[in-house]
Scaffold this active site. Structure first.
Site, mmCIF file in Angstrom:
data_model
loop_
_atom_site.group_PDB
_atom_site.id
_atom_site.type_symbol
_atom_site.label_atom_id
_atom_site.label_comp_id
_atom_site.label_asym_id
_atom_site.label_seq_id
_atom_site.Cartn_x
_atom_site.Cartn_y
_atom_site.Cartn_z
ATOM 1 N N GLY A 190 18.270 -0.808 -51.293
ATOM 2 C CA GLY A 190 17.565 -1.512 -50.215
ATOM 3 C C GLY A 190 17.806 -3.003 -50.315
ATOM 4 O O GLY A 190 18.854 -3.429 -50.801
ATOM 5 N N VAL B 176 12.714 -6.541 -52.113
ATOM 6 C CA VAL B 176 12.053 -5.396 -52.756
ATOM 7 C C VAL B 176 12.729 -5.086 -54.096
ATOM 8 O O VAL B 176 12.067 -4.671 -55.050
ATOM 9 C CB VAL B 176 12.040 -4.172 -51.813
ATOM 10 N N GLY B 177 14.024 -5.344 -54.183
ATOM 11 C CA GLY B 177 14.730 -5.148 -55.459
ATOM 12 C C GLY B 177 14.046 -5.924 -56.585
ATOM 13 O O GLY B 177 13.897 -5.428 -57.705
ATOM 14 N N GLU C 254 20.914 -1.192 -55.844
ATOM 15 C CA GLU C 254 22.010 -1.139 -54.866
ATOM 16 C C GLU C 254 21.540 -1.958 -53.669
ATOM 17 O O GLU C 254 20.800 -1.469 -52.813
ATOM 18 C CB GLU C 254 22.277 0.320 -54.471
ATOM 19 N N CYS D 27 25.425 -0.919 -45.416
ATOM 20 C CA CYS D 27 25.342 -1.989 -46.421
ATOM 21 C C CYS D 27 26.690 -2.653 -46.665
ATOM 22 O O CYS D 27 26.741 -3.837 -46.968
ATOM 23 C CB CYS D 27 24.791 -1.439 -47.723
HETATM 24 P P1 NAD Z 1 13.818 0.086 -46.436
HETATM 25 O O1 NAD Z 1 12.939 -0.815 -45.666
HETATM 26 O O2 NAD Z 1 13.882 1.531 -46.087
HETATM 27 O O3 NAD Z 1 13.386 -0.088 -47.959
HETATM 28 C C1 NAD Z 1 14.008 0.631 -48.989
HETATM 29 C C2 NAD Z 1 12.944 1.338 -49.806
HETATM 30 O O4 NAD Z 1 12.082 0.391 -50.404
HETATM 31 C C3 NAD Z 1 12.066 2.280 -48.992
HETATM 32 O O5 NAD Z 1 11.995 3.523 -49.637
HETATM 33 C C4 NAD Z 1 10.754 1.567 -48.939
HETATM 34 O O6 NAD Z 1 9.657 2.463 -48.885
HETATM 35 C C5 NAD Z 1 10.732 0.771 -50.225
HETATM 36 N N1 NAD Z 1 9.904 -0.413 -50.131
HETATM 37 C C6 NAD Z 1 9.807 -1.255 -49.076
HETATM 38 N N2 NAD Z 1 8.957 -2.265 -49.370
HETATM 39 C C7 NAD Z 1 8.501 -2.041 -50.627
HETATM 40 C C8 NAD Z 1 7.605 -2.740 -51.498
HETATM 41 N N3 NAD Z 1 6.980 -3.867 -51.132
HETATM 42 N N4 NAD Z 1 7.386 -2.228 -52.723
HETATM 43 C C9 NAD Z 1 8.007 -1.094 -53.115
HETATM 44 N N5 NAD Z 1 8.864 -0.402 -52.332
HETATM 45 C C10 NAD Z 1 9.112 -0.873 -51.116
HETATM 46 O O7 NAD Z 1 15.313 -0.386 -46.415
HETATM 47 P P2 NAD Z 1 15.876 -1.860 -46.328
HETATM 48 O O8 NAD Z 1 15.550 -2.619 -47.568
HETATM 49 O O9 NAD Z 1 15.587 -2.484 -45.011
HETATM 50 O O10 NAD Z 1 17.418 -1.492 -46.375
HETATM 51 C C11 NAD Z 1 18.360 -2.356 -45.900
HETATM 52 C C12 NAD Z 1 18.945 -3.157 -47.042
HETATM 53 O O11 NAD Z 1 19.465 -2.255 -47.995
HETATM 54 C C13 NAD Z 1 20.111 -4.018 -46.624
HETATM 55 O O12 NAD Z 1 20.046 -5.239 -47.320
HETATM 56 C C14 NAD Z 1 21.312 -3.208 -47.044
HETATM 57 O O13 NAD Z 1 22.470 -3.958 -47.246
HETATM 58 C C15 NAD Z 1 20.805 -2.588 -48.296
HETATM 59 N N6 NAD Z 1 21.521 -1.370 -48.582
HETATM 60 C C16 NAD Z 1 22.284 -1.311 -49.700
HETATM 61 C C17 NAD Z 1 23.018 -0.168 -49.966
HETATM 62 C C18 NAD Z 1 23.863 -0.055 -51.191
HETATM 63 O O14 NAD Z 1 24.286 1.057 -51.473
HETATM 64 N N7 NAD Z 1 24.115 -1.100 -51.930
HETATM 65 C C19 NAD Z 1 22.961 0.915 -49.091
HETATM 66 C C20 NAD Z 1 22.154 0.811 -47.973
HETATM 67 C C21 NAD Z 1 21.427 -0.329 -47.741
#
Ligand code: NAD
Length: 442
Positions: free
Chosen positions: A196, A200-201, A218, A252
């Site tokens: 994600g 959040v990471g 990731e 991503c």
């Molecule tokens: P998202 O909003 O679905 O969040 C990802 C996960 O984090 C979800 O399961 C969500 O429930 C959890 N989450 C959200 N907020 C949280 C919090 N405060 N505390 C704990 N958990 C929480 O997805 P997103 O982040 O919008 O995804 C898009 C991002 O992910 C982009 O930056 C994209 O580049 C990146 N991405 C990376 C890859 C990769 O393989 N490297 C793949 C897909 C997406």
């Protein structure tokens, strides 16, 4: 939340305790257990693919073809590759011993970690949940799988189907958003695999630090494309457009922006407009292969980026259907809004730079991207880009495809993440490599 998940009503602590107890039985170490669980996961994908595809269409307007290609079949291939090689990957790796230890043998064995938490995003909500789950099972772990609440149809169908194929002491699906994930993160896992965004990471990593739990992150970022002068722009544009506008740009590793020289830019922009039309016709909203934006928040964010340059093609949008046309922007400056964040949508800005030196400097002044792409016929240009920039992966001549190669590690560096997976790299991620020295007593 799906009825199955609601019925469970088990606390996160109880889920982890149960999965840890299952791990401690020792069954998960057996090769036969691992192969059986992978085969069951494979059966879910092959037997119930249409249900998954319908959910993906409901969440993201993904066509059936795209759902199979980028999510269902992709994950099946990953599982097949693992099944084919797992026994060999699990063999202890001998290491030479120093002379003072003559007579002893040394080897590395792969130990499962225990209970793994996989947290997935919404953009490829099947692949990005189940490919890491497959890796964790291959390595002999039990798993908590947390799908994204922003792809609710897919989350619900996975929560419903997974227990039909895998007992809940192998994988437990926990649905939910921030509160549910926060509650999970309070527990002690043996590894956390998060896909994600970087904000959040950081939350995930901070929570993991409390238990000294290792993490794989990731993440994303702005993946640049360098188009060299003298390249076949028709081919370049066709490949760029296909990679960029897949899943309406919500990938991503999608090409985020293009760097080229001022002489090449006009021809490239024209070729991109033609490539978009060749892919989706004059009106992409009517084309069955073109997806939609995941929700209104992302739609509004993306529409605000459309004014960042001169529109070469696209620009049309409709909030009711969350449609944004495949859009190419020209005359974009480095400080334009579209250059200040990861685009993660169907907007492709073209920027001009004065040659390779400036392109390399442009990339290196910014966060390390998840992918870097280049189109060039010149080996010296390729070599300089490879050695003078840092990114999670590199795609020369073709965006996105590097992550379909199971024997390549997929992951980021710096702001685009840490750790990697796919194929044997998943096994590395979800195992502990244990050093074993065996010295005879006699
Ligand atoms: P998202 O909003 O679905 O969040 C990802 C996960 O984090 C979800 O399961 C969500 O429930 C959890 N989450 C959200 N907020 C949280 C919090 N405060 N505390 C704990 N958990 C929480 O997805 P997103 O982040 O919008 O995804 C898009 C991002 O992910 C982009 O930056 C994209 O580049 C990146 N991405 C990376 C890859 C990769 O393989 N490297 C793949 C897909 C997406």
């Amino acid at each position: 939340m799906s009825p199955a998940a609601t019925r469970t009503a088990e606390s996160p602590a109880d889920v982890v305790t149960r999965l840890r107890a299952a791990f401690r039985t020792g069954h998960t170490r057996d090769l036969a257990w691992r192969e059986d669980r992978l085969s069951r996961l494979r059966a879910l994908l092959t037997e119930r693919g249409d249900e998954l595809a319908e959910a993906l269409h409901a969440d993201l307007g993904k066509s059936r073809k795209e759902a199979y290609r980028t999510e269902i079949d992709f994950t099946v291939r990953e599982i097949d590759h693992t099944l084919q090689h797992l026994a060999q990957w699990l063999r202890p790796e001998p290491a030479p011993v120093p002379a003072v230890l003559a007579g002893a043998t040394a080897s590395t064995v792969r130990d499962p970690l225990g209970v793994v938490l996989v947290i997935a995003p919404w953009n490829y909500p099947v692949q990005l949940l189940l490919a890491p789950v497959a890796g964790a099972l291959a390595a002999g772990n039990t798993v908590v799988a947390k799908p994204s609440e922003l792809a609710p149809a897919t989350s619900a169908v996975i929560a419903r189907l997974l227990p039909e194929y895998l007992d809940r002491d192998t994988v437990t699906v926990v649905e939910g958003g921030v509160p549910e994930t926060t509650a999970l993160l309070a527990e002690r896992f043996d590894h956390i695999f998060y896909t994600g965004n970087g904000t959040v990471g950081r939350i995930v990593m901070a929570a993991a630090a409390r238990h000294l739990t290792p993490v794989t992150l990731e993440l994303g970022g702005k993946s640049p494309v360098f188009v060299d002068r003298g390249t076949d722009l028709k081919t370049v544009a066709a490949r760029l457009a296909a990679g960029k506008f897949l899943n309406a740009g919500q990938t991503c590793v999608a090409p985020d922006y293009v760097l080229t020289d001022p002489e090449t830019a006009p021809a490239l922009e024209g070729a991109l407009a033609e490539a978009v039309e060749a892919l989706f016709g004059a009106d992409a909203s009517a084309h069955p292969e073109y997806g939609r934006i995941v929700n209104e928040r992302h739609f509004d964010r993306l529409v605000a980026l459309l004014g960042s340059g001169r529109t070469v093609t696209g620009g049309a949008h409709d909030r009711g259907t969350k449609y944004i046309a495949p859009t190419v922007l020209a005359d974009v400056t480095p400080d334009a809004p579209v250059m200040r964040e990861e685009i993660f949508g169907p907007v492709l800005p073209v920027l001009t730079v004065d040659g390779l030196d400036e392109a390399i400097a442009f990339v290196n002044e910014r966060d390390k991207p998840l992918a870097l792409y280049a189109f060039t016929e010149d080996p010296a240009v390729r070599e300089r880009l490879l050695t003078e920039t840092s990114s999670g992966g590199v795609g020369m001549g073709l965006p996105l495809a590097h992550l379909t190669v199971s024997d390549l590690p997929f992951g980021g560096v710096g702001e685009s993440g840490m750790g990697s997976y796919h194929g044997r790299y998943s096994l590395d991620t979800f195992s502990h490599r244990k050093a074993v020295l065996d010295t005879p007593l006699g």
